[in-house]
Write a protein that holds these residues in place. Structure first.
Motif, PDB file in Angstrom:
ATOM      1  N   LYS A  80       4.832  -3.595 -23.276  1.00  0.00           N
ATOM      2  CA  LYS A  80       4.624  -4.619 -24.306  1.00  0.00           C
ATOM      3  C   LYS A  80       4.794  -4.129 -25.822  1.00  0.00           C
ATOM      4  CE  LYS A  80       2.495  -8.111 -21.262  1.00  0.00           C
ATOM      5  NZ  LYS A  80       1.269  -8.903 -20.960  1.00  0.00           N
ATOM      6  N   ALA A  81       3.975  -3.095 -25.767  1.00  0.00           N
ATOM      7  CA  ALA A  81       3.730  -2.521 -27.125  1.00  0.00           C
ATOM      8  C   ALA A  81       5.064  -1.860 -27.587  1.00  0.00           C
ATOM      9  CB  ALA A  81       2.691  -1.412 -27.163  1.00  0.00           C
ATOM     10  N   TYR A  82       5.726  -1.140 -26.490  1.00  0.00           N
ATOM     11  CA  TYR A  82       7.260  -0.611 -26.525  1.00  0.00           C
ATOM     12  C   TYR A  82       8.032  -1.293 -27.086  1.00  0.00           C
ATOM     13  CZ  TYR A  82      11.439   1.369 -25.089  1.00  0.00           C
ATOM     14  OH  TYR A  82      12.719   1.730 -24.956  1.00  0.00           O
ATOM     15  N   LYS A  83       8.137  -2.534 -26.110  1.00  0.00           N
ATOM     16  CA  LYS A  83       9.231  -3.737 -26.630  1.00  0.00           C
ATOM     17  C   LYS A  83       9.029  -4.223 -27.953  1.00  0.00           C
ATOM     18  CE  LYS A  83      10.394  -4.731 -21.947  1.00  0.00           C
ATOM     19  NZ  LYS A  83      10.686  -5.920 -20.747  1.00  0.00           N
ATOM     20  N   ARG A  84       7.741  -4.455 -28.278  1.00  0.00           N
ATOM     21  CA  ARG A  84       7.386  -5.191 -29.607  1.00  0.00           C
ATOM     22  C   ARG A  84       7.903  -4.293 -30.795  1.00  0.00           C
ATOM     23  NH1 ARG A  84       2.526  -5.216 -29.117  1.00  0.00           N
ATOM     24  NH2 ARG A  84       1.756  -3.607 -30.367  1.00  0.00           N
ATOM     25  N   ILE A  85       7.706  -2.818 -30.529  1.00  0.00           N
ATOM     26  CA  ILE A  85       8.003  -2.287 -31.632  1.00  0.00           C
ATOM     27  C   ILE A  85       9.742  -2.111 -31.535  1.00  0.00           C
ATOM     28  CG2 ILE A  85       8.226   0.345 -32.447  1.00  0.00           C
ATOM     29  CD1 ILE A  85       5.401   0.673 -30.776  1.00  0.00           C
ATOM     30  N   ARG A  86      10.281  -1.804 -30.556  1.00  0.00           N
ATOM     31  CA  ARG A  86      11.715  -2.031 -30.542  1.00  0.00           C
ATOM     32  C   ARG A  86      12.345  -3.163 -31.140  1.00  0.00           C
ATOM     33  NH1 ARG A  86      15.923   0.402 -27.631  1.00  0.00           N
ATOM     34  NH2 ARG A  86      16.676  -1.544 -26.516  1.00  0.00           N
ATOM     35  N   GLU A  87      11.585  -4.274 -30.961  1.00  0.00           N
ATOM     36  CA  GLU A  87      12.302  -5.617 -31.609  1.00  0.00           C
ATOM     37  C   GLU A  87      12.196  -5.396 -33.372  1.00  0.00           C
ATOM     38  OE1 GLU A  87      10.226  -8.752 -29.916  1.00  0.00           O
ATOM     39  OE2 GLU A  87      11.304  -8.273 -27.886  1.00  0.00           O
ATOM     40  N   ASN A  88      11.043  -4.765 -33.576  1.00  0.00           N
ATOM     41  CA  ASN A  88      10.708  -4.655 -34.967  1.00  0.00           C
ATOM     42  C   ASN A  88      11.412  -3.590 -35.838  1.00  0.00           C
ATOM     43  OD1 ASN A  88       8.965  -7.221 -34.757  1.00  0.00           O
ATOM     44  ND2 ASN A  88       7.291  -5.744 -34.333  1.00  0.00           N
ATOM     45  N   VAL A  89      12.265  -2.750 -35.260  1.00  0.00           N
ATOM     46  CA  VAL A  89      12.687  -1.690 -35.751  1.00  0.00           C
ATOM     47  C   VAL A  89      14.475  -1.847 -35.596  1.00  0.00           C
ATOM     48  CG1 VAL A  89      10.927  -0.014 -35.789  1.00  0.00           C
ATOM     49  CG2 VAL A  89      12.354  -0.218 -33.852  1.00  0.00           C
ATOM     50  N   LYS A  90      15.147  -1.734 -36.802  1.00  0.00           N
ATOM     51  CA  LYS A  90      16.654  -2.040 -36.553  1.00  0.00           C
ATOM     52  C   LYS A  90      17.346  -1.209 -35.891  1.00  0.00           C
ATOM     53  CE  LYS A  90      17.862   0.903 -40.858  1.00  0.00           C
ATOM     54  NZ  LYS A  90      18.318   0.808 -42.208  1.00  0.00           N
ATOM     55  N   ASN A  91      16.965   0.139 -35.542  1.00  0.00           N
ATOM     56  CA  ASN A  91      17.738   1.132 -34.399  1.00  0.00           C
ATOM     57  C   ASN A  91      17.280   0.873 -33.102  1.00  0.00           C
ATOM     58  OD1 ASN A  91      15.402   2.388 -35.173  1.00  0.00           O
ATOM     59  ND2 ASN A  91      16.393   4.113 -36.258  1.00  0.00           N
ATOM     60  N   GLY A  92      16.385   0.189 -32.844  1.00  0.00           N
ATOM     61  CA  GLY A  92      15.586   0.169 -31.453  1.00  0.00           C
ATOM     62  C   GLY A  92      14.725   1.346 -31.067  1.00  0.00           C
ATOM     63  N   LEU A  93      14.496   2.110 -31.892  1.00  0.00           N
ATOM     64  CA  LEU A  93      13.803   3.185 -31.494  1.00  0.00           C
ATOM     65  C   LEU A  93      12.225   3.159 -31.765  1.00  0.00           C
ATOM     66  CD1 LEU A  93      15.849   6.220 -33.480  1.00  0.00           C
ATOM     67  CD2 LEU A  93      15.752   5.518 -30.910  1.00  0.00           C
ATOM     68  N   ALA A  94      11.556   2.991 -30.515  1.00  0.00           N
ATOM     69  CA  ALA A  94      10.165   2.743 -30.517  1.00  0.00           C
ATOM     70  C   ALA A  94       9.303   4.097 -30.308  1.00  0.00           C
ATOM     71  CB  ALA A  94       9.872   1.828 -29.343  1.00  0.00           C
ATOM     72  N   VAL A  95       9.950   5.048 -29.754  1.00  0.00           N
ATOM     73  CA  VAL A  95       9.227   6.313 -29.559  1.00  0.00           C
ATOM     74  C   VAL A  95      10.090   7.296 -29.967  1.00  0.00           C
ATOM     75  CG1 VAL A  95       8.393   7.681 -27.710  1.00  0.00           C
ATOM     76  CG2 VAL A  95       8.534   5.206 -27.247  1.00  0.00           C
ATOM     77  N   VAL A  96       9.604   7.918 -30.962  1.00  0.00           N
ATOM     78  CA  VAL A  96      10.283   9.004 -31.730  1.00  0.00           C
ATOM     79  C   VAL A  96       9.511  10.216 -31.618  1.00  0.00           C
ATOM     80  CG1 VAL A  96      11.871   7.356 -33.134  1.00  0.00           C
ATOM     81  CG2 VAL A  96       9.531   8.332 -33.800  1.00  0.00           C
ATOM     82  N   PRO A  97      10.501  11.389 -31.719  1.00  0.00           N
ATOM     83  CA  PRO A  97       9.784  12.731 -31.943  1.00  0.00           C
ATOM     84  C   PRO A  97       9.615  13.181 -33.239  1.00  0.00           C
ATOM     85  CG  PRO A  97      12.240  12.890 -31.544  1.00  0.00           C
ATOM     86  CD  PRO A  97      12.081  11.460 -31.467  1.00  0.00           C
ATOM     87  N   ILE A  98       8.861  14.250 -33.391  1.00  0.00           N
ATOM     88  CA  ILE A  98       8.401  14.786 -34.894  1.00  0.00           C
ATOM     89  C   ILE A  98       9.625  15.647 -35.055  1.00  0.00           C
ATOM     90  CG2 ILE A  98       7.054  16.173 -36.319  1.00  0.00           C
ATOM     91  CD1 ILE A  98       5.804  13.551 -35.594  1.00  0.00           C
ATOM     92  N   GLU A  99      10.479  15.624 -36.099  1.00  0.00           N
ATOM     93  CA  GLU A  99      11.389  16.245 -36.498  1.00  0.00           C
ATOM     94  C   GLU A  99      11.213  16.907 -37.940  1.00  0.00           C
ATOM     95  OE1 GLU A  99      14.768  13.720 -36.008  1.00  0.00           O
ATOM     96  OE2 GLU A  99      14.766  14.119 -33.886  1.00  0.00           O
ATOM     97  N   ARG A 100      11.088  18.299 -37.973  1.00  0.00           N
ATOM     98  CA  ARG A 100      10.719  18.978 -39.263  1.00  0.00           C
ATOM     99  C   ARG A 100       9.804  18.533 -40.079  1.00  0.00           C
ATOM    100  NH1 ARG A 100      16.437  18.905 -38.499  1.00  0.00           N
ATOM    101  NH2 ARG A 100      16.708  17.142 -39.687  1.00  0.00           N
TER     102      ARG A 100
END
Length: 261
Positions: free
Chosen positions: A185-205
Protein backbone atom coordinates in the motif's frame (compact mmCIF):
# COMPACT_ATOMS: atom_id res chain seq x y z
CA UNK A 1 5.66 -27.76 14.31
CA UNK A 2 8.15 -25.93 12.08
CA UNK A 3 8.89 -22.36 13.05
CA UNK A 4 7.81 -19.84 10.38
CA UNK A 5 10.82 -18.09 8.85
CA UNK A 6 10.68 -14.36 9.43
CA UNK A 7 11.33 -12.18 6.40
CA UNK A 8 14.32 -9.87 6.93
CA UNK A 9 14.31 -6.17 6.08
CA UNK A 10 16.83 -6.88 3.33
CA UNK A 11 14.48 -9.42 1.75
CA UNK A 12 11.64 -6.92 1.94
CA UNK A 13 13.80 -4.29 0.24
CA UNK A 14 14.82 -6.70 -2.50
CA UNK A 15 11.20 -7.73 -3.06
CA UNK A 16 10.06 -4.10 -3.21
CA UNK A 17 12.81 -3.15 -5.66
CA UNK A 18 12.00 -6.20 -7.83
CA UNK A 19 8.37 -5.04 -7.91
CA UNK A 20 9.52 -1.54 -8.83
CA UNK A 21 11.64 -2.88 -11.70
CA UNK A 22 8.70 -4.91 -13.05
CA UNK A 23 6.28 -1.98 -12.79
CA UNK A 24 8.82 0.39 -14.37
CA UNK A 25 9.16 -2.02 -17.30
CA UNK A 26 5.35 -2.00 -17.70
CA UNK A 27 5.47 1.83 -17.62
CA UNK A 28 8.11 1.79 -20.39
CA UNK A 29 5.97 -0.46 -22.58
CA UNK A 30 2.95 1.79 -22.11
CA UNK A 31 4.98 4.91 -22.83
CA UNK A 32 5.96 3.41 -26.20
CA UNK A 33 2.26 3.45 -27.08
CA UNK A 34 2.18 7.01 -25.79
CA UNK A 35 -0.83 9.00 -26.93
CA UNK A 36 -1.65 6.61 -29.78
CA UNK A 37 -4.75 5.02 -28.17
CA UNK A 38 -6.15 8.50 -27.44
CA UNK A 39 -5.30 9.68 -30.97
CA UNK A 40 -7.13 6.67 -32.44
CA UNK A 41 -10.13 7.31 -30.18
CA UNK A 42 -10.24 11.00 -31.15
CA UNK A 43 -10.02 10.13 -34.86
CA UNK A 44 -12.80 7.54 -34.51
CA UNK A 45 -15.00 10.19 -32.85
CA UNK A 46 -14.20 12.69 -35.60
CA UNK A 47 -14.97 10.17 -38.37
CA UNK A 48 -18.26 9.25 -36.67
CA UNK A 49 -19.12 12.95 -36.38
CA UNK A 50 -18.37 13.58 -40.09
CA UNK A 51 -20.46 10.58 -41.13
CA UNK A 52 -23.36 11.83 -39.01
CA UNK A 53 -23.01 15.28 -40.60
CA UNK A 54 -23.10 13.74 -44.09
CA UNK A 55 -26.23 11.74 -43.19
CA UNK A 56 -27.94 14.91 -41.93
CA UNK A 57 -27.05 16.91 -45.05
CA UNK A 58 -28.14 14.05 -47.34
CA UNK A 59 -31.45 13.92 -45.47
CA UNK A 60 -31.76 17.72 -45.86
CA UNK A 61 -31.21 17.38 -49.63
CA UNK A 62 -33.95 14.75 -49.85
CA UNK A 63 -36.32 17.11 -47.98
CA UNK A 64 -35.43 19.98 -50.34
CA UNK A 65 -35.98 17.75 -53.40
CA UNK A 66 -39.39 16.87 -52.02
CA UNK A 67 -40.21 20.57 -51.53
CA UNK A 68 -39.15 21.34 -55.14
CA UNK A 69 -41.45 18.58 -56.46
CA UNK A 70 -44.29 20.00 -54.35
CA UNK A 71 -43.70 23.49 -55.79
CA UNK A 72 -43.56 22.12 -59.36
CA UNK A 73 -46.86 20.32 -58.75
CA UNK A 74 -48.28 23.60 -57.46
CA UNK A 75 -47.15 25.36 -60.66
CA UNK A 76 -48.84 22.67 -62.78
CA UNK A 77 -52.05 23.03 -60.76
CA UNK A 78 -51.96 26.82 -61.10
CA UNK A 79 -51.36 26.61 -64.88
CA UNK A 80 -54.28 24.21 -65.13
CA UNK A 81 -56.45 26.59 -63.13
CA UNK A 82 -55.41 29.55 -65.31
CA UNK A 83 -56.33 27.60 -68.42
CA UNK A 84 -59.71 26.67 -66.92
CA UNK A 85 -60.48 30.28 -65.83
CA UNK A 86 -59.41 31.64 -69.23
CA UNK A 87 -61.81 29.25 -70.95
CA UNK A 88 -64.61 30.28 -68.59
CA UNK A 89 -64.01 33.96 -69.38
CA UNK A 90 -65.08 33.26 -72.96
CA UNK A 91 -68.55 32.32 -71.78
CA UNK A 92 -69.24 34.96 -69.11
CA UNK A 93 -72.52 36.86 -69.14
CA UNK A 94 -71.30 40.10 -67.56
CA UNK A 95 -68.23 42.14 -66.52
CA UNK A 96 -68.57 41.15 -62.85
CA UNK A 97 -68.04 37.46 -63.72
CA UNK A 98 -65.20 38.34 -66.11
CA UNK A 99 -63.43 40.43 -63.42
CA UNK A 100 -63.87 37.69 -60.79
CA UNK A 101 -62.25 35.17 -63.13
CA UNK A 102 -59.48 37.67 -63.94
CA UNK A 103 -58.71 37.94 -60.22
CA UNK A 104 -58.53 34.15 -59.97
CA UNK A 105 -56.10 34.08 -62.91
CA UNK A 106 -54.04 36.85 -61.32
CA UNK A 107 -53.94 34.95 -58.00
CA UNK A 108 -52.75 31.76 -59.70
CA UNK A 109 -50.05 33.72 -61.57
CA UNK A 110 -48.82 35.09 -58.22
CA UNK A 111 -48.83 31.55 -56.84
CA UNK A 112 -46.65 30.46 -59.79
CA UNK A 113 -44.22 33.36 -59.21
CA UNK A 114 -43.96 32.49 -55.52
CA UNK A 115 -43.41 28.78 -56.25
CA UNK A 116 -40.70 29.63 -58.82
CA UNK A 117 -39.02 31.94 -56.29
CA UNK A 118 -39.01 29.12 -53.71
CA UNK A 119 -37.61 26.68 -56.28
CA UNK A 120 -34.73 29.09 -57.03
CA UNK A 121 -34.03 29.40 -53.29
CA UNK A 122 -34.13 25.62 -52.85
CA UNK A 123 -31.74 25.13 -55.78
CA UNK A 124 -29.32 27.65 -54.21
CA UNK A 125 -29.53 25.69 -50.95
CA UNK A 126 -28.83 22.45 -52.84
CA UNK A 127 -25.77 23.99 -54.49
CA UNK A 128 -24.48 25.27 -51.13
CA UNK A 129 -25.12 21.96 -49.37
CA UNK A 130 -23.47 19.97 -52.17
CA UNK A 131 -20.39 22.16 -51.80
CA UNK A 132 -20.30 21.48 -48.04
CA UNK A 133 -20.95 17.76 -48.65
CA UNK A 134 -18.00 17.57 -51.06
CA UNK A 135 -15.74 19.35 -48.56
CA UNK A 136 -16.95 17.03 -45.79
CA UNK A 137 -16.34 13.94 -47.95
CA UNK A 138 -12.79 15.12 -48.65
CA UNK A 139 -12.21 15.72 -44.94
CA UNK A 140 -13.75 12.32 -44.12
CA UNK A 141 -11.54 10.50 -46.63
CA UNK A 142 -8.44 12.22 -45.21
CA UNK A 143 -9.43 11.44 -41.59
CA UNK A 144 -10.30 7.81 -42.44
CA UNK A 145 -6.92 7.37 -44.12
CA UNK A 146 -5.17 8.89 -41.09
CA UNK A 147 -7.22 6.68 -38.76
CA UNK A 148 -6.26 3.53 -40.70
CA UNK A 149 -2.59 4.53 -40.49
CA UNK A 150 -2.78 5.19 -36.73
CA UNK A 151 -4.72 1.97 -36.10
CA UNK A 152 -2.10 -0.04 -37.98
CA UNK A 153 0.64 1.72 -36.04
CA UNK A 154 -1.11 0.94 -32.74
CA UNK A 155 -1.78 -2.68 -33.77
CA UNK A 156 1.90 -3.19 -34.63
CA UNK A 157 2.98 -1.82 -31.23
CA UNK A 158 0.35 -3.91 -29.43
CA UNK A 159 1.48 -7.07 -31.23
CA UNK A 160 5.07 -6.38 -30.19
CA UNK A 161 4.34 -5.52 -26.57
CA UNK A 162 0.98 -6.99 -25.53
CA UNK A 163 2.31 -10.45 -24.70
CA UNK A 164 5.17 -9.00 -22.65
CA UNK A 165 2.88 -6.51 -20.86
CA UNK A 166 0.36 -9.21 -19.87
CA UNK A 167 3.17 -11.47 -18.59
CA UNK A 168 4.71 -8.59 -16.60
CA UNK A 169 1.36 -7.60 -15.07
CA UNK A 170 0.96 -11.20 -13.93
CA UNK A 171 4.48 -11.15 -12.47
CA UNK A 172 3.76 -7.86 -10.70
CA UNK A 173 0.69 -9.40 -9.07
CA UNK A 174 2.72 -12.48 -8.06
CA UNK A 175 5.47 -10.37 -6.49
CA UNK A 176 2.91 -8.24 -4.64
CA UNK A 177 1.58 -11.36 -2.91
CA UNK A 178 5.02 -12.00 -1.43
CA UNK A 179 5.17 -8.55 0.17
CA UNK A 180 3.17 -7.59 3.24
CA UNK A 181 0.07 -5.49 2.52
CA UNK A 182 1.33 -2.53 4.53
CA UNK A 183 4.39 -2.16 2.31
CA UNK A 184 2.47 -2.75 -0.92
CA UNK A 185 0.00 0.00 0.00
CA UNK A 186 2.84 2.39 0.86
CA UNK A 187 4.63 1.51 -2.38
CA UNK A 188 1.50 2.14 -4.48
CA UNK A 189 0.75 5.40 -2.69
CA UNK A 190 4.27 6.68 -3.40
CA UNK A 191 4.03 5.58 -7.05
CA UNK A 192 0.84 7.58 -7.48
CA UNK A 193 2.40 10.70 -5.97
CA UNK A 194 5.57 10.81 -8.07
CA UNK A 195 5.45 11.71 -11.76
CA UNK A 196 7.83 9.00 -12.98
CA UNK A 197 6.28 6.17 -10.94
CA UNK A 198 9.52 5.49 -9.05
CA UNK A 199 8.62 4.55 -5.47
CA UNK A 200 11.81 2.56 -4.69
CA UNK A 201 15.09 4.14 -5.81
CA UNK A 202 18.78 3.43 -5.25
CA UNK A 203 21.39 5.83 -3.91
CA UNK A 204 23.36 7.10 -6.89
CA UNK A 205 26.52 9.19 -6.31
CA UNK A 206 25.37 10.07 -2.82
CA UNK A 207 21.89 11.24 -3.90
CA UNK A 208 18.39 9.80 -4.07
CA UNK A 209 17.69 8.38 -7.53
CA UNK A 210 14.90 10.21 -9.32
CA UNK A 211 15.03 13.30 -7.11
CA UNK A 212 18.81 13.91 -6.77
CA UNK A 213 18.62 15.23 -3.22
CA UNK A 214 21.89 14.51 -1.38
CA UNK A 215 21.62 11.85 1.32
CA UNK A 216 23.75 12.45 4.47
CA UNK A 217 26.64 9.93 4.86
CA UNK A 218 25.23 8.57 8.13
CA UNK A 219 21.87 7.82 6.44
CA UNK A 220 23.69 6.24 3.49
CA UNK A 221 25.41 3.88 5.92
CA UNK A 222 22.07 2.94 7.49
CA UNK A 223 20.61 2.25 4.04
CA UNK A 224 23.61 0.07 3.14
CA UNK A 225 23.11 -1.83 6.43
CA UNK A 226 19.64 -2.96 5.23
CA UNK A 227 18.33 -3.17 8.80
CA UNK A 228 15.36 -0.88 8.37
CA UNK A 229 13.26 0.65 5.61
CA UNK A 230 14.32 4.26 5.06
CA UNK A 231 12.51 6.85 2.95
CA UNK A 232 13.85 10.01 1.33
CA UNK A 233 12.68 12.95 3.45
CA UNK A 234 12.23 15.11 0.33
CA UNK A 235 10.34 12.80 -2.04
CA UNK A 236 9.02 10.09 0.29
CA UNK A 237 10.60 7.38 -1.90
CA UNK A 238 11.90 4.16 -0.34
CA UNK A 239 15.70 4.06 -0.58
CA UNK A 240 17.98 1.08 -1.31
CA UNK A 241 21.75 0.94 -1.65
CA UNK A 242 23.38 0.84 -5.08
CA UNK A 243 24.83 -2.66 -4.70
CA UNK A 244 21.44 -4.19 -3.83
CA UNK A 245 19.87 -2.31 -6.75
CA UNK A 246 22.48 -3.60 -9.22
CA UNK A 247 22.07 -7.18 -8.01
CA UNK A 248 18.29 -7.03 -8.42
CA UNK A 249 18.56 -5.30 -11.82
CA UNK A 250 20.77 -8.13 -13.09
CA UNK A 251 18.32 -10.73 -11.76
CA UNK A 252 15.27 -8.96 -13.24
CA UNK A 253 16.91 -8.39 -16.62
CA UNK A 254 17.17 -12.16 -16.97
CA UNK A 255 13.46 -12.39 -16.15
CA UNK A 256 12.58 -9.70 -18.71
CA UNK A 257 14.72 -11.35 -21.40
CA UNK A 258 12.89 -14.62 -20.76
CA UNK A 259 9.47 -12.97 -21.02
CA UNK A 260 10.22 -10.99 -24.20
CA UNK A 261 11.94 -13.92 -25.95
Amino acid sequence: MAKKTEVTVEEKLRALYDLQLIDSRIDEIRSVRGELPLEVEDLEDEVAGLNKRLEKMTSDLESIDFEIKEKKNKIEESNSSIKKYSEQQKNVRNNREFNALSKEVEFQELEIELAEKHIREYKAQIEQKNEVINQTKERLAERESHLTHKKNELDDILKETEKEEVALIKKSEEYEKNIEDRLVKAYKRIRENVKNGLAVVPIERGASGGSFFTIPPQVQMEIAGRKKIITDEHSGRILVDEQLANEQKEKMHELFDGISA
